[in-house]
Design a protein around this motif. Structure first.
Motif, PDB file in Angstrom:
ATOM      1  N   ILE A   1      -6.873   2.049  -1.099  1.00  0.00           N
ATOM      2  CA  ILE A   1      -5.964   1.575  -0.062  1.00  0.00           C
ATOM      3  C   ILE A   1      -6.720   0.727   0.958  1.00  0.00           C
ATOM      4  O   ILE A   1      -6.268  -0.359   1.359  1.00  0.00           O
ATOM      5  CB  ILE A   1      -5.284   2.765   0.644  1.00  0.00           C
ATOM      6  CG1 ILE A   1      -4.367   3.519  -0.327  1.00  0.00           C
ATOM      7  CG2 ILE A   1      -4.490   2.289   1.866  1.00  0.00           C
ATOM      8  CD1 ILE A   1      -3.187   2.740  -0.813  1.00  0.00           C
TER       9      ILE A   1
ATOM     10  N   ASP B   1      -7.830  -2.615  -0.659  1.00  0.00           N
ATOM     11  CA  ASP B   1      -6.654  -3.464  -0.865  1.00  0.00           C
ATOM     12  C   ASP B   1      -6.150  -4.034   0.457  1.00  0.00           C
ATOM     13  O   ASP B   1      -5.733  -5.197   0.531  1.00  0.00           O
ATOM     14  CB  ASP B   1      -5.530  -2.677  -1.544  1.00  0.00           C
ATOM     15  CG  ASP B   1      -5.479  -2.913  -3.047  1.00  0.00           C
ATOM     16  OD1 ASP B   1      -6.052  -3.917  -3.507  1.00  0.00           O
ATOM     17  OD2 ASP B   1      -4.874  -2.092  -3.757  1.00  0.00           O
ATOM     18  N   ALA B   2      -6.161  -3.212   1.501  1.00  0.00           N
ATOM     19  CA  ALA B   2      -5.677  -3.667   2.806  1.00  0.00           C
ATOM     20  C   ALA B   2      -6.490  -4.856   3.297  1.00  0.00           C
ATOM     21  O   ALA B   2      -5.943  -5.853   3.789  1.00  0.00           O
ATOM     22  CB  ALA B   2      -5.745  -2.529   3.822  1.00  0.00           C
TER      23      ALA B   2
ATOM     24  N   SER C   1       1.301   1.732  -3.501  1.00  0.00           N
ATOM     25  CA  SER C   1       0.066   2.278  -4.079  1.00  0.00           C
ATOM     26  C   SER C   1      -0.009   3.790  -3.861  1.00  0.00           C
ATOM     27  O   SER C   1      -0.463   4.536  -4.739  1.00  0.00           O
ATOM     28  CB  SER C   1      -1.157   1.600  -3.454  1.00  0.00           C
ATOM     29  OG  SER C   1      -1.230   0.236  -3.818  1.00  0.00           O
ATOM     30  N   LEU C   2       0.452   4.244  -2.685  1.00  0.00           N
ATOM     31  CA  LEU C   2       0.468   5.680  -2.418  1.00  0.00           C
ATOM     32  C   LEU C   2       1.388   6.414  -3.394  1.00  0.00           C
ATOM     33  O   LEU C   2       1.122   7.552  -3.784  1.00  0.00           O
ATOM     34  CB  LEU C   2       0.904   5.949  -0.978  1.00  0.00           C
ATOM     35  CG  LEU C   2      -0.122   5.617   0.107  1.00  0.00           C
ATOM     36  CD1 LEU C   2       0.502   5.784   1.497  1.00  0.00           C
ATOM     37  CD2 LEU C   2      -1.348   6.519  -0.028  1.00  0.00           C
TER      38      LEU C   2
ATOM     39  N   GLN D   1       4.178  -4.396  -5.592  1.00  0.00           N
ATOM     40  CA  GLN D   1       3.114  -3.460  -5.964  1.00  0.00           C
ATOM     41  C   GLN D   1       3.603  -2.311  -6.822  1.00  0.00           C
ATOM     42  O   GLN D   1       2.853  -1.813  -7.662  1.00  0.00           O
ATOM     43  CB  GLN D   1       2.436  -2.919  -4.699  1.00  0.00           C
ATOM     44  CG  GLN D   1       1.180  -2.109  -4.962  1.00  0.00           C
ATOM     45  CD  GLN D   1       0.001  -2.938  -5.432  1.00  0.00           C
ATOM     46  OE1 GLN D   1       0.155  -4.088  -5.845  1.00  0.00           O
ATOM     47  NE2 GLN D   1      -1.177  -2.363  -5.395  1.00  0.00           N
TER      48      GLN D   1
ATOM     49  N   ASN E   1       0.816  -1.212   0.000  1.00  0.00           N
ATOM     50  CA  ASN E   1       0.000   0.000   0.000  1.00  0.00           C
ATOM     51  C   ASN E   1       0.851   1.264   0.000  1.00  0.00           C
ATOM     52  O   ASN E   1       0.397   2.311  -0.468  1.00  0.00           O
ATOM     53  CB  ASN E   1      -0.970  -0.014   1.180  1.00  0.00           C
ATOM     54  CG  ASN E   1      -2.207  -0.843   0.876  1.00  0.00           C
ATOM     55  OD1 ASN E   1      -2.681  -0.874  -0.253  1.00  0.00           O
ATOM     56  ND2 ASN E   1      -2.737  -1.533   1.869  1.00  0.00           N
ATOM     57  N   THR E   2       2.074   1.165   0.513  1.00  0.00           N
ATOM     58  CA  THR E   2       2.994   2.301   0.375  1.00  0.00           C
ATOM     59  C   THR E   2       3.302   2.543  -1.097  1.00  0.00           C
ATOM     60  O   THR E   2       3.337   3.686  -1.568  1.00  0.00           O
ATOM     61  CB  THR E   2       4.298   2.042   1.148  1.00  0.00           C
ATOM     62  OG1 THR E   2       3.999   1.893   2.542  1.00  0.00           O
ATOM     63  CG2 THR E   2       5.292   3.190   0.968  1.00  0.00           C
TER      64      THR E   2
END
Length: 209
Positions: free
Chosen positions: A160, A163-164, A54-55, A124, A51-52
């Motif tokens: 996010i 996804d999490a 993704s950010l 990712q 997710n980092t």
């Protein structure tokens, strides 16, 4: 007060993203393998790493990365292929570990990468689904009459969060198998299974890239 996004567009966005997030793509396949080989704590770290990344993609959208992806597609293909090679290497390491199923576990079986967070980030950042989100999925939902930062915050935050949940669920499912890792025969078979799973994720990255 006007909401950041149009409710009707947001409802449609939720439906599209629910399908994309739940699909067993590279990120979810990695989560299964990561959970099975490293356990519950690594599932969370891997999810945070992904997710980092993704950010980073969402931040790139704010900087016009979609236009860059259109004008320089080769750079993005190289990024995807590099990520595919890395994930394939993790899979190969798992297959090689199957030759020594009686080796002591010590702190548990590892995927062979640097850390669950770093491995998740690498998966990712090269995941074509993340690129697809920026270049194809997100633009149709953007309302030109509303401020872009607020829309990116809502759409990106939703991605996010979804996804999490998906990554963690897949990963915990894999971790549930970890209890049997003390059995050499099961460990050998699962090392092969994990290797094949990661190589399949690498193939997905390469083909979609």
């Amino acid at each position: 007060m006007t909401p950041p996004v149009d409710p009707a567009r947001y409802a449609a966005y939720l439906g599209v993203m629910a399908v994309m997030v739940a699909a067993p793509g590279p990120a979810n396949l990695f989560s299964i393998a990561n959970g099975a080989r490293r356990g519950h704590a690594a599932v969370v770290l891997g999810m945070l790493g992904m997710n980092t990344a993704s950010l980073v993609w969402i931040g790139g959208a704010a900087l016009g990365l979609a236009a860059l992806a259109t004008t320089m597609p080769l750079a993005f293909r190289l990024l995807a292929w590099g990520g595919a090679a890395y994930v394939a290497w993790l899979g190969l390491q798992s297959l090689l570990s199957a030759r020594h199923p009686d080796a002591p576990l010590a702190h548990g079986l590892k995927l062979g990468g640097r850390s669950a967070f770093a491995d998740g980030f690498a998966v990712q950042i090269s995941n074509p689904k993340a690129m697809l989100f920026i270049t194809a999925v997100l633009p149709p939902f953007i309302d030109a009459s509303r401020p872009l930062p607020g829309q990116l915050a809502v759409f990106g935050g939703t991605l996010i969060a979804m996804d999490a949940v998906s990554m963690t669920a897949y990963g915990f499912g894999g971790a549930a198998l970890a209890r049997r890792m003390n059995e050499p025969h099961f460990r050998r078979g699962f090392a092969i299974f994990t290797g094949v799973l990661l190589i399949a994720a690498a193939a997905l990255i390469a083909l979609r890239g």
